[in-house]
Design an enzyme around this catalytic site. Structure first.
Site, PDB file in Angstrom:
ATOM      1  N   CYS A 151      -6.036   9.881  -4.724  1.00 36.72           N
ATOM      2  CA  CYS A 151      -5.091  10.222  -5.815  1.00 36.72           C
ATOM      3  C   CYS A 151      -4.795   9.028  -6.697  1.00 36.72           C
ATOM      4  O   CYS A 151      -3.990   9.122  -7.618  1.00 36.72           O
ATOM      5  CB  CYS A 151      -3.798  10.796  -5.243  1.00 36.72           C
ATOM      6  SG  CYS A 151      -4.030  12.474  -4.625  1.00 36.72           S
ATOM      7  N   PHE A 152      -5.400   7.882  -6.462  1.00 34.61           N
ATOM      8  CA  PHE A 152      -5.267   6.684  -7.305  1.00 34.61           C
ATOM      9  C   PHE A 152      -3.803   6.277  -7.467  1.00 34.61           C
ATOM     10  O   PHE A 152      -3.383   5.869  -8.565  1.00 34.61           O
ATOM     11  CB  PHE A 152      -5.927   6.882  -8.681  1.00 34.61           C
ATOM     12  CG  PHE A 152      -7.128   7.781  -8.666  1.00 34.61           C
ATOM     13  CD1 PHE A 152      -8.093   7.630  -7.685  1.00 34.61           C
ATOM     14  CD2 PHE A 152      -7.302   8.789  -9.606  1.00 34.61           C
ATOM     15  CE1 PHE A 152      -9.204   8.448  -7.650  1.00 34.61           C
ATOM     16  CE2 PHE A 152      -8.393   9.619  -9.578  1.00 34.61           C
ATOM     17  CZ  PHE A 152      -9.356   9.457  -8.591  1.00 34.61           C
ATOM     18  N   CYS A 153      -3.033   6.401  -6.400  1.00 35.88           N
ATOM     19  CA  CYS A 153      -1.593   6.063  -6.427  1.00 35.88           C
ATOM     20  C   CYS A 153      -0.856   6.872  -7.498  1.00 35.88           C
ATOM     21  O   CYS A 153       0.155   6.419  -8.039  1.00 35.88           O
ATOM     22  CB  CYS A 153      -1.362   4.567  -6.653  1.00 35.88           C
ATOM     23  SG  CYS A 153      -2.155   3.534  -5.429  1.00 35.88           S
ATOM     24  N   ASN A 154      -1.364   8.035  -7.840  1.00 33.91           N
ATOM     25  CA  ASN A 154      -0.767   8.847  -8.901  1.00 33.91           C
ATOM     26  C   ASN A 154      -0.552  10.269  -8.350  1.00 33.91           C
ATOM     27  O   ASN A 154      -1.294  11.200  -8.697  1.00 33.91           O
ATOM     28  CB  ASN A 154      -1.714   8.843 -10.109  1.00 33.91           C
ATOM     29  CG  ASN A 154      -1.082   9.461 -11.334  1.00 33.91           C
ATOM     30  OD1 ASN A 154      -0.129  10.245 -11.223  1.00 33.91           O
ATOM     31  ND2 ASN A 154      -1.623   9.149 -12.503  1.00 33.91           N
ATOM     32  N   PRO A 155       0.440  10.448  -7.447  1.00 28.72           N
ATOM     33  CA  PRO A 155       0.597  11.750  -6.794  1.00 28.72           C
ATOM     34  C   PRO A 155       0.882  12.880  -7.781  1.00 28.72           C
ATOM     35  O   PRO A 155       0.431  14.004  -7.581  1.00 28.72           O
ATOM     36  CB  PRO A 155       1.780  11.541  -5.838  1.00 28.72           C
ATOM     37  CG  PRO A 155       2.462  10.295  -6.291  1.00 28.72           C
ATOM     38  CD  PRO A 155       1.433   9.473  -7.006  1.00 28.72           C
TER      39      PRO A 155
END
Ligand SMILES: Cc1ncc(COP(=O)(O)O)c(C=O)c1O
Length: 323
Positions: free
Chosen positions: A255-259
């Site tokens: 999630c690329f630290c992008n929840p």
């Protein structure tokens, strides 16, 4: 959604304009990501800035402060501070030139600096302090925020990073180069279909089919998942990442630290996320598909050193796709 006084909103000029009209009981902060690190979508920063300030009718008393998270944006685009002047801008240098890691900057407008208070102090940040009394006075300028020994070798090396960017023609050239490759890659990925079923191999998130897909609207990022021949079931991102690394393609997955982006684009609701956690899925693991739904995606980020030869999606299609 309200959590401990913080509200999360989709970034939208109307919503921001409404927000800026709210009466404030304390100085407040609105933070915006200039470029989404999931879809690459860029905000129209000038429009957001104009709309936000135009509707800010709080003439006196506490005011809004603005923070621009420019980390993803500045890795491949120029940021013109004669056009927008947020109170604070956060960025990471390794995203621009790869080195040094762990070093970033918080740019603060001079007239916003005094608003920032500290609840503690560390080495180098005081004009004077006492051990016999609970007394200290912070240094008057930005140095009151730089606790401890700074990463001075990392800071010196930034000079070479900036010179390197200049030697490539500056951020405008980097933007043009990476955007051209992004368009090329997007077209290639969209054209891939399974020969047996004609099902599309790649599901791309957040990039519309219609023009304009200009470098003003999108940074050079493509987030996607791969679909099997049946057109319905997914090839998990962990599988793709492992095969891609055998082809010397480095991909970021999850999630690329992008929840918030994962919830939106993978259509995961709060129950899905909690159920996946209960089933043992945590950030950074390989549980890539649960109950038939991807738990994350695959991201391609195109940098200044990429070439047309690198955008060889045939390497991926050779592995996953019969056609
Ligand atoms: C928009 C955005 N903000 C912040 C970060 C976090 O950067 P760092 O890990 O350097 O603190 C990232 C990293 O992916 C990002 O893309």
């Amino acid at each position: 959604l309200k959590v401990d006084g913080a509200t999360f909103l989709p970034t939208d000029a109307d919503k921001l304009a409404n927000l800026s009209q709210r009466p404030l009981s304390a100085p407040s902060l609105v933070a915006i990501a200039a470029q989404c690190n999931f879809t690459g979508m860029k905000q129209n920063l000038q429009e957001l800035d104009i709309r936000f300030r135009a509707s800010d009718n709080v003439a006196s008393g506490p005011r809004w402060f603005t923070l621009l998270d420019a980390a993803s944006w500045v890795s491949s685009s120029p940021l013109d501070l004669s056009v927008i002047q947020p109170d604070f801008i956060a960025l990471s240098f390794y995203k621009i030139f790869g080195f040094p890691t762990g070093l970033g900057a918080l740019l603060v407008r001079q007239d916003s600096l005094q608003t920032l208070n500290k609840s503690y102090f560390g080495g180098g940040t005081v004009a004077a302090s006492l051990s016999s009394e609970r007394f200290h006075q912070l240094r008057p300028d930005f140095r009151r925020f730089e606790d401890g020994t700074s990463d001075f070798l990392g800071i010196i090396s930034l000079k070479f990073g900036f010179s390197f960017v200049e030697s490539l023609g500056g951020m405008r050239s980097i933007q043009q180069h990476t955007h051209t490759l992004w368009r090329y890659c997007l077209e290639k990925m969209r054209s891939l279909r399974h020969a047996s079923s004609n099902a599309q191999l790649v599901k791309i998130y957040g990039i519309p089919n219609e023009e304009p897909l200009s470098s003003q609207r999108f940074g050079p990022i493509i987030s996607f998942n791969l679909v099997r021949e049946d057109g319905k079931t997914w090839i998990g991102y962990a599988e793709v990442e492992k095969f891609a690394s055998l082809e010397k393609i480095q991909l970021r997955t999850g999630c690329f630290c992008n929840p918030g982006a994962c919830e939106t684009y993978l259509q995961l609701d709060a129950e899905d996320v909690k159920r996946n956690l209960a089933a043992g899925h945590v950030c950074w693991d390989d549980k890539d598909v649960i109950n038939g739904k991807p738990t994350g995606a695959i991201r391609l980020s195109i940098s200044y050193f990429a070439t047309h030869n690198d955008i060889d999606v045939r390497s991926l299609s050779r592995i996953f796709f019969q056609g």
